[in-house]
Design a protein around this motif. Structure first.
Motif, PDB file in Angstrom:
ATOM      1  N   LYS A 158       6.237   2.937   7.369  1.00  0.00           N
ATOM      2  CA  LYS A 158       4.843   3.191   7.726  1.00  0.00           C
ATOM      3  C   LYS A 158       3.974   2.814   6.418  1.00  0.00           C
ATOM      4  CE  LYS A 158       1.696   4.334  10.934  1.00  0.00           C
ATOM      5  NZ  LYS A 158       1.528   3.673  12.382  1.00  0.00           N
ATOM      6  N   PHE A 159       2.805   2.047   6.887  1.00  0.00           N
ATOM      7  CA  PHE A 159       1.667   1.953   6.023  1.00  0.00           C
ATOM      8  C   PHE A 159       0.335   2.456   6.610  1.00  0.00           C
ATOM      9  CE2 PHE A 159       4.801  -0.970   4.955  1.00  0.00           C
ATOM     10  CZ  PHE A 159       5.197  -0.664   3.622  1.00  0.00           C
ATOM     11  N   ILE A 160      -0.193   3.525   6.031  1.00  0.00           N
ATOM     12  CA  ILE A 160      -1.444   3.965   6.474  1.00  0.00           C
ATOM     13  C   ILE A 160      -2.835   3.952   5.498  1.00  0.00           C
ATOM     14  CG2 ILE A 160      -2.532   6.244   7.380  1.00  0.00           C
ATOM     15  CD1 ILE A 160       0.629   7.248   7.754  1.00  0.00           C
ATOM     16  N   PRO A 161      -3.699   3.259   6.163  1.00  0.00           N
ATOM     17  CA  PRO A 161      -4.820   3.127   5.229  1.00  0.00           C
ATOM     18  C   PRO A 161      -5.894   4.413   5.128  1.00  0.00           C
ATOM     19  CG  PRO A 161      -5.392   2.194   7.047  1.00  0.00           C
ATOM     20  CD  PRO A 161      -3.797   2.416   7.181  1.00  0.00           C
ATOM     21  N   THR A 162      -6.165   4.836   3.878  1.00  0.00           N
ATOM     22  CA  THR A 162      -6.801   6.115   3.636  1.00  0.00           C
ATOM     23  C   THR A 162      -8.139   5.556   3.514  1.00  0.00           C
ATOM     24  OG1 THR A 162      -6.112   6.530   1.573  1.00  0.00           O
ATOM     25  CG2 THR A 162      -4.992   7.378   3.334  1.00  0.00           C
ATOM     26  N   PHE A 163      -8.878   6.565   2.363  1.00  0.00           N
ATOM     27  CA  PHE A 163     -10.241   6.145   2.165  1.00  0.00           C
ATOM     28  C   PHE A 163     -10.135   4.885   1.237  1.00  0.00           C
ATOM     29  CE2 PHE A 163      -8.787   8.731  -1.196  1.00  0.00           C
ATOM     30  CZ  PHE A 163      -9.476   8.398  -2.609  1.00  0.00           C
ATOM     31  N   TRP A 164     -11.445   4.140   1.057  1.00  0.00           N
ATOM     32  CA  TRP A 164     -11.586   3.024   0.289  1.00  0.00           C
ATOM     33  C   TRP A 164     -10.449   2.035   0.677  1.00  0.00           C
ATOM     34  CZ3 TRP A 164     -10.340   1.457  -4.955  1.00  0.00           C
ATOM     35  CH2 TRP A 164     -11.018   0.214  -5.299  1.00  0.00           C
ATOM     36  N   LYS A 165      -9.720   1.538  -0.286  1.00  0.00           N
ATOM     37  CA  LYS A 165      -8.526   0.728  -0.216  1.00  0.00           C
ATOM     38  C   LYS A 165      -7.180   1.194  -0.692  1.00  0.00           C
ATOM     39  CE  LYS A 165     -11.292  -3.542  -0.702  1.00  0.00           C
ATOM     40  NZ  LYS A 165     -11.679  -4.560  -1.397  1.00  0.00           N
ATOM     41  N   PHE A 166      -7.249   2.600  -0.499  1.00  0.00           N
ATOM     42  CA  PHE A 166      -5.959   3.648  -0.848  1.00  0.00           C
ATOM     43  C   PHE A 166      -5.184   3.283   0.512  1.00  0.00           C
ATOM     44  CE2 PHE A 166      -8.574   4.593  -4.334  1.00  0.00           C
ATOM     45  CZ  PHE A 166      -7.843   5.460  -4.989  1.00  0.00           C
ATOM     46  N   VAL A 167      -3.968   3.152   0.027  1.00  0.00           N
ATOM     47  CA  VAL A 167      -2.818   2.856   1.306  1.00  0.00           C
ATOM     48  C   VAL A 167      -1.538   3.826   0.992  1.00  0.00           C
ATOM     49  CG1 VAL A 167      -1.142   1.401   2.235  1.00  0.00           C
ATOM     50  CG2 VAL A 167      -3.341   0.705   1.671  1.00  0.00           C
ATOM     51  N   PHE A 226      -3.172   1.922  -4.952  1.00  0.00           N
ATOM     52  CA  PHE A 226      -4.822   1.692  -4.874  1.00  0.00           C
ATOM     53  C   PHE A 226      -4.885   0.323  -5.815  1.00  0.00           C
ATOM     54  CE2 PHE A 226      -3.858   4.947  -7.782  1.00  0.00           C
ATOM     55  CZ  PHE A 226      -4.387   4.591  -9.058  1.00  0.00           C
ATOM     56  N   PRO A 227      -5.946  -0.602  -5.259  1.00  0.00           N
ATOM     57  CA  PRO A 227      -6.285  -1.690  -6.175  1.00  0.00           C
ATOM     58  C   PRO A 227      -6.879  -1.551  -7.498  1.00  0.00           C
ATOM     59  CG  PRO A 227      -7.528  -1.828  -4.256  1.00  0.00           C
ATOM     60  CD  PRO A 227      -6.725  -0.494  -4.181  1.00  0.00           C
ATOM     61  N   ILE A 228      -6.664  -2.246  -8.463  1.00  0.00           N
ATOM     62  CA  ILE A 228      -7.567  -2.168  -9.696  1.00  0.00           C
ATOM     63  C   ILE A 228      -8.040  -3.464 -10.106  1.00  0.00           C
ATOM     64  CG2 ILE A 228      -7.181  -2.026 -12.305  1.00  0.00           C
ATOM     65  CD1 ILE A 228      -4.557  -0.261 -11.865  1.00  0.00           C
ATOM     66  N   VAL A 229      -7.491  -4.588  -9.805  1.00  0.00           N
ATOM     67  CA  VAL A 229      -8.222  -6.012  -9.905  1.00  0.00           C
ATOM     68  C   VAL A 229      -7.977  -6.813  -8.797  1.00  0.00           C
ATOM     69  CG1 VAL A 229      -8.157  -8.083 -11.308  1.00  0.00           C
ATOM     70  CG2 VAL A 229      -7.970  -6.082 -12.479  1.00  0.00           C
ATOM     71  N   GLN A 230      -9.148  -7.202  -8.166  1.00  0.00           N
ATOM     72  CA  GLN A 230      -9.043  -8.129  -6.960  1.00  0.00           C
ATOM     73  C   GLN A 230      -9.888  -9.358  -7.051  1.00  0.00           C
ATOM     74  OE1 GLN A 230     -10.331  -5.296  -3.797  1.00  0.00           O
ATOM     75  NE2 GLN A 230      -8.303  -5.595  -2.938  1.00  0.00           N
TER      76      GLN A 230
END
Length: 311
Positions: A158-167, A226-230
């Motif tokens: 299961k994958f749950i998005p939280t605040f900003w782009k943290f998963v 969480f993403p560092i570089v996009q």
């Protein structure tokens, strides 16, 4: 995208002190122009296996091929079958373990059926959705070969998005293997090797469970990414913190849900890692895990460099 037809051809060559692997695979996603997947694989793999504290206790060689057929039942539901024919050999056994491990050369003829439900938004880098699957592998019996066993496996993620782009990612897997007549034991190469980059990080491959490896496993993973570089909406570099837990047991009477350093107890580990995706394919994964329930003398932490997701 082979020949512009959506077909896939993969060539794999792995070499190292502990593992050598040659593999060729072909996949046709639309057989006869219909929504019917067909695939074929040929492989030759030789690996050193551990037994207790001996990391080079014996070698295992698998040579053979597999045929795959898959049918989507809906946009999120799929049914897959894999038939595999393998020659499996156990050899180069450490002389100190000759009474515990027996050299063998078997033929495995097996059929694996699996049904899965997948609502993930991205196979390689999911941010929401889930994937649940149930598979059963049957070897021997009417399929022939020299070994006879069945192995059901249930996996849920299961994958749950939280605040900003943290998963937040959650995963659990339970599986067991059981022999049936005329076989009187599950061969060592079909038992579960628990520990390492894809199960419980912070432990070496096969370090968790009894020395002769278990017939029942439970694994649970939690990962916060969480993403560092996009770039253009795609994540090139991300970081993750994780916690893993798992156990491996000989039989159902040995199963314990207590956490500790004994063979029949659950082991836990935690750590952090990086995910690198220079191209829109499988990510490169670098993890450092610290085992929280080691026995005296075992290495407390491990670095892992692999490709693909944990789940």
């Amino acid at each position: 995208n082979l020949f512009g037809r959506g077909q896939k051809l993969n060539l794999t060559y792995e070499f190292g002190a502990r593992r050598q692997n040659y593999e060729i695979g072909f996949t046709e996603p639309y057989l006869f122009g219909k929504k019917l997947l067909f695939g074929a694989d040929v492989f030759n793999t030789t690996v050193w296996r551990s037994y207790g504290s001996d990391s080079t206790a014996y070698r295992e060689r698998r040579r053979g091929g597999a045929l795959r057929i898959g049918k989507p039942l809906s946009d999120i539901l799929a049914l897959n079958f894999t038939y595999a024919y393998e020659e499996v050999e156990v050899f180069d056994i450490d002389s100190n373990l000759s009474t515990q491990i027996t050299a063998s050369k078997d033929v495995s003829s097996s059929l694996t059926s699996a049904i899965s439900r997948d609502t993930r938004d991205n196979v390689f880098d999911p941010t929401r959705g889930s994937r649940h699957s149930l598979s059963v592998k049957l070897a021997g019996g009417p399929l022939g070969g020299t070994i006879n066993f069945y192995k059901p496996t249930l996996t849920t993620s299961k994958f749950i998005p939280t605040f900003w782009k943290f998963v937040l990612g959650l995963n659990s897997r339970i599986s067991y293997v059981k022999e049936f007549s005329p076989s009187n034991e599950v061969p060592i190469y079909e038992r579960y090797f628990l520990g390492g980059a894809d199960t419980v990080r912070g432990y070496d491959f096969g370090e968790i469970g009894p020395p002769e490896k278990g017939k029942i496993i439970f694994v649970s993973n939690l990962e916060y990414k969480f993403p560092i570089v996009q770039e253009k909406g795609r994540t090139i570099l991300s970081a993750a913190i994780f916690a893993d837990m798992g156990g491996s047991w000989r039989r159902s009477n040995d199963v314990s849900l207590e956490i500790g350093s004994e063979d029949n107890q659950l082991k836990t580990g935690a750590g952090f890692g990086l995910r690198i995706r220079p191209m829109p394919v499988l990510p490169i994964r670098i993890d450092w895990g610290y085992g929280l329930n080691h026995k005296p003398g075992e290495q407390l932490s491990q670095f892992y460099f692999t490709m693909g997701q944990v789940f």
